[in-house]
Design a protein around this motif. Structure first.
Motif, short mmCIF file in Angstrom:
data_model
loop_
_atom_site.label_atom_id
_atom_site.label_comp_id
_atom_site.label_asym_id
_atom_site.label_seq_id
_atom_site.Cartn_x
_atom_site.Cartn_y
_atom_site.Cartn_z
N LEU A 188 3.94 3.37 -4.61
CA LEU A 188 3.50 3.34 -5.89
C LEU A 188 2.88 1.68 -6.92
O LEU A 188 4.09 1.62 -7.09
CB LEU A 188 3.71 4.93 -6.61
N GLN A 189 1.75 1.38 -6.60
CA GLN A 189 1.64 0.75 -7.96
C GLN A 189 0.94 0.87 -8.70
O GLN A 189 0.04 1.98 -9.24
CB GLN A 189 1.11 -0.08 -6.97
N ASP A 190 0.67 0.08 -9.98
CA ASP A 190 -0.06 0.48 -11.52
C ASP A 190 -1.33 -0.55 -10.94
O ASP A 190 -1.34 -1.32 -10.05
CB ASP A 190 0.19 -0.50 -12.29
N MET A 191 -2.44 0.47 -10.58
CA MET A 191 -3.71 0.43 -10.27
C MET A 191 -4.38 -1.01 -10.73
O MET A 191 -5.14 -1.82 -10.20
CB MET A 191 -4.58 1.58 -9.38
N TYR A 201 -4.43 9.36 0.08
CA TYR A 201 -3.22 9.58 -0.37
C TYR A 201 -2.36 8.16 0.49
O TYR A 201 -2.00 8.75 1.68
CB TYR A 201 -2.63 10.19 -1.16
N THR A 202 -1.47 7.15 0.53
CA THR A 202 -1.29 7.07 1.41
C THR A 202 0.70 7.54 1.42
O THR A 202 1.16 8.37 0.10
CB THR A 202 -0.45 5.32 0.96
N CYS A 240 0.92 -1.28 0.11
CA CYS A 240 0.26 -0.03 0.13
C CYS A 240 1.30 0.71 0.04
O CYS A 240 0.27 2.04 -0.60
CB CYS A 240 -0.98 -0.01 1.57
N ASN A 288 -0.22 6.48 -3.28
CA ASN A 288 -1.20 5.36 -4.14
C ASN A 288 -2.59 6.06 -3.80
O ASN A 288 -2.27 6.92 -2.88
CB ASN A 288 -1.63 4.20 -3.45
N HIS A 289 -2.79 6.66 -4.55
CA HIS A 289 -4.58 7.07 -4.28
C HIS A 289 -5.58 5.94 -4.40
O HIS A 289 -5.98 5.61 -4.68
CB HIS A 289 -4.78 8.25 -5.43
N MET A 290 -6.85 5.96 -3.38
CA MET A 290 -7.16 4.37 -2.94
C MET A 290 -8.45 5.40 -2.15
O MET A 290 -9.29 6.86 -1.31
CB MET A 290 -6.87 3.94 -1.17
#
Ligand code: HEC
Ligand code: HEC
Length: 330
Positions: free
Chosen positions: A220-223, A251-252, A217, A237-239
């Motif tokens: 940064l990951q490709d969602m 945002y983490t 989390c 990461n935007h959640m």
């Protein structure tokens, strides 16, 4: 002019053919089945091992924050240890994913699954039916002992009859698998046999990366594909808010020891432990605060120590909470 129309027709026709070919290709290759070895794991009735499995499931490995009916989430977060009867649902572009019933009920749960099938799903991301699991469960590097503990705990629960709707993949989800962008990921190295719990950096690394998914989390990951595209623990990461409060999102934060951009760079060990123990501040945050607050101090200390040793990553995540109506650009 006439020539132009002709060319446009060719191009348009070509594009249409390509689209038809692509859609047919995706549909013909779905569902896609994968092979992976069945780990040599056997559930045990040893009470200490079952207790460790339960601790992992409700604490750091937070199985209980997903494999639970939606309307029980809050009670579980507040400390009620209910059987893992499944139901949590996440609707994202690749599909609508529902966490299955993990109690020993033979019809609606895992009563008929073998230890090997459960272990393969957790370690190799291949479901019992041979399809790939989405990258929600980053337990590939779980030690043999912890994997045995979790499965032993699952088997020790009372069976609960609870039929949850099966996961449905969208066209995007099918395409991602058909194109090979999402495929089962096994452990990078032979998983450790046992990682003893202590306050060492090594144990902190194990929990943060292989058990509690802090890494997943907070990197940064490709969602869509789940691939990591940012520096380890750099955040960003935007959640969306979990019980969807329209417009609320998160945002983490950057958890690296970067002097100006690290979110916890001014926190000492005690501040960190107290913050994790205190649990949720923001309703709707996807961080499993309830589960994380059940970690013991030895574990939290180990995570803190490990986070001090990682590579600093530049890039400040200015605001970790965005309230409805706030811009997402800053
Ligand atoms: C972030 C949510 C989440 C967490 C945490 C999580 N799971 Fe899952 N799990 C899911 C979802 C969603 C699926 C179903 C995915 C699908 O159908 O494609 C699933 C599927 C599974 C399966 C596959 C069952 C099959 O049919 O083969 C097993 C086994 C499983 N989870 C065990 C666990 C265990 C054990 C833990 C904790 C160590 C855990 N899960 C933690 C969301 C989660
Ligand atoms: C499912 C995703 C997810 C996981 C797993 C996760 N986090 Fe987070 N974390 C978030 C999000 C989103 C936020 C920002 C919103 C909030 O504070 O609740 C956050 C915030 C934080 C904060 C800042 C809190 C504050 O009050 O300033 C810390 C520290 C943190 N996480 C540490 C961790 C650690 C350590 C782990 C592993 C034990 C972890 N996180 C696992 C998503 C996650």
């Amino acid at each position: 002019m006439e020539l132009l129309i002709k060319i446009l027709k060719w191009v348009g026709g070509g594009l249409l053919v390509l689209i038809i070919v692509f859609v047919t290709f995706v549909n013909l290759s779905s569902p896609k089945y994968f092979d992976a070895p069945y780990p040599n794991i056997t559930a045990s009735q040893d009470s200490a091992l079952i207790a460790r499995g339960k601790y992992l499931a409700f604490g750091p490995a937070h199985c209980a924050t997903c494999h639970m009916p939606m309307d029980k989430m809050e009670a579980v977060e507040n400390g009620l240890n209910l059987p893992l009867s499944g139901g949590w649902t996440l609707k994202i572009p690749p599909g609508t994913f529902t966490a299955p019933n993990l109690t020993p009920d033979p019809e609606t749960g895992i009563g008929n699954y073998s230890d090997g099938e459960l272990a393969r799903a957790i370690r190799h991301m291949v479901k019992r039916d041979g399809t790939v699991l989405p990258p929600f469960m980053a337990f590939q590097e779980l030690s043999d002992e912890d994997l045995t503990a979790v499965i032993s705990f699952l088997r020790s629960q009372p069976p609960v009859k609870n039929s949850v709707p099966p996961t449905k993949h969208s066209f995007v989800g099918k395409a991602v698998v058909a194109l090979g962008l999402l495929k089962p990921k096994g452990p990078k190295d032979t998983p450790p046999h046992r990682v003893p719990m202590d306050s060492s950096i090594a144990y902190g690394k194990y929990i943060a990366r292989s058990v509690a998914n802090c890494h997943g989390c907070h990197t940064l990951q490709d969602m869509v594909t789940g691939a990591f595209i940012g520096g380890d623990f750099g955040g960003g990461n935007h959640m969306e808010s979990d019980p969807h409060i329209p417009g609320l999102s998160f945002y983490t934060p950057n958890l690296t020891p970067h002097k100006t951009d690290g979110h916890i760079v001014n926190w000492d060990e005690d501040t960190f432990i107290k913050r994790l123990k205190a649990g949720r501040v923001h309703k709707g945050s996807p961080m499993p605060w309830g589960a994380n607050s059940k970690m013991n101090e030895i574990e939290l200390k180990a995570i803190y120590r490990y986070l001090q040793t990682i590579e600093p990553v530049a890039g400040k995540v200015e605001k970790i909470v965005r309230y409805p109506g706030e811009s997402h650009s800053g």
